[in-house]
Design an enzyme around this catalytic site. Sequence first.
Site, PDB file in Angstrom:
ATOM      1  N   SER A 140     -54.605 -79.376  25.057  1.00  0.00           N
ATOM      2  CA  SER A 140     -55.490 -79.076  23.934  1.00  0.00           C
ATOM      3  C   SER A 140     -54.884 -77.994  23.038  1.00  0.00           C
ATOM      4  O   SER A 140     -53.809 -78.205  22.467  1.00  0.00           O
ATOM      5  CB  SER A 140     -56.868 -78.678  24.471  1.00  0.00           C
ATOM      6  OG  SER A 140     -57.844 -78.752  23.466  1.00  0.00           O
ATOM      7  N   ASP A 182     -59.463 -85.019  25.297  1.00  0.00           N
ATOM      8  CA  ASP A 182     -58.938 -83.691  25.619  1.00  0.00           C
ATOM      9  C   ASP A 182     -58.660 -83.536  27.116  1.00  0.00           C
ATOM     10  O   ASP A 182     -59.536 -83.761  27.948  1.00  0.00           O
ATOM     11  CB  ASP A 182     -59.980 -82.660  25.176  1.00  0.00           C
ATOM     12  CG  ASP A 182     -59.477 -81.233  25.194  1.00  0.00           C
ATOM     13  OD1 ASP A 182     -58.777 -80.850  26.137  1.00  0.00           O
ATOM     14  OD2 ASP A 182     -59.805 -80.492  24.246  1.00  0.00           O
TER      15      ASP A 182
END
Length: 310
Positions: free
Chosen positions: A44, A194
């Site tokens: 991320s 993510d």
Amino acid sequence: MTRIALVIGCGGTIGGAWTIAALHHLVNQTGWDPASASILQGTSAGAEIVTMLAGGHSVADLVAMQQGNPPNPVLCSHLADCPSSLPKLPAPALPSLSALRAGGPGHSRLTGVAPRGRGDTAWLQRLADASTGGREWFERDGVRLVAYRPEDGERVAFGAPGSPAATAGQALRASWAIPGWMPPVEIDGRTYVDGGAASTASVDLVGPDDADLIYLLAPMASAAAVSGPGVGGALERFLLRKPMSTVMWREVETVRARGTEVVVITPDARDLRGLGPNFMARDKRAEAFEQSMISAADSVRRALDEGAIA
């Protein structure tokens, strides 16, 4: 020669600011240059920082960017493209039974019920394109960007041997695809979100043949009982920090059991006082970074001391 990996976890805008400050102190206190890392792995916001490092930007460059003085047009544009503090109203989506069944640690099961994010990920694609010089992947070896595949519960480190083929832009957008905030990314017919949904840093994906020592920077994890101040800090710990920390420390134990040294650098209570509970607070980024440049020095020093003992 000691092979050193750098693993950077998720953390949003504010966690990314803290990470760059911590990287600055890690470089200053050890003399180590991340450009020499055998593995650069990010999840991320960590994938975003790894993308910049793999693209040839130094830690000093990233510090200058955070201070509002980007040294080149790429970092100047990227700073301006920082996402908003709150997401666009997400689009409703039917629950995914496969994601609910496959879900494992962390917040992975929530990907089965999260609405579809509507954030614009073009800023991440532009960063990847600039960092690769228009190539499909990075010029240097050892770059890995971690995403999560809800349909079967797998964490995928794009760029690692045997991983699915993806361009750097696809992998970065997938790694940053916060459920409910950014849209999932489809790669070769499979959906990714993510990587932080399952693990804040996935440090256990770095194998014993990859590195002898791992520097792990994880802004969304901390030692037991560490939390930010007030009700906001308590909620952040209960909802995010505690479950992410539990998964991370379990992975660290696994890696250490293989014989790999891990230096774990996470925010302490002093760091968290300067960061605030909303790790996407764009308007707090500059202030959080300046506070982190002061407080993270002790966090790094303590981690290096503890790593020497572990």
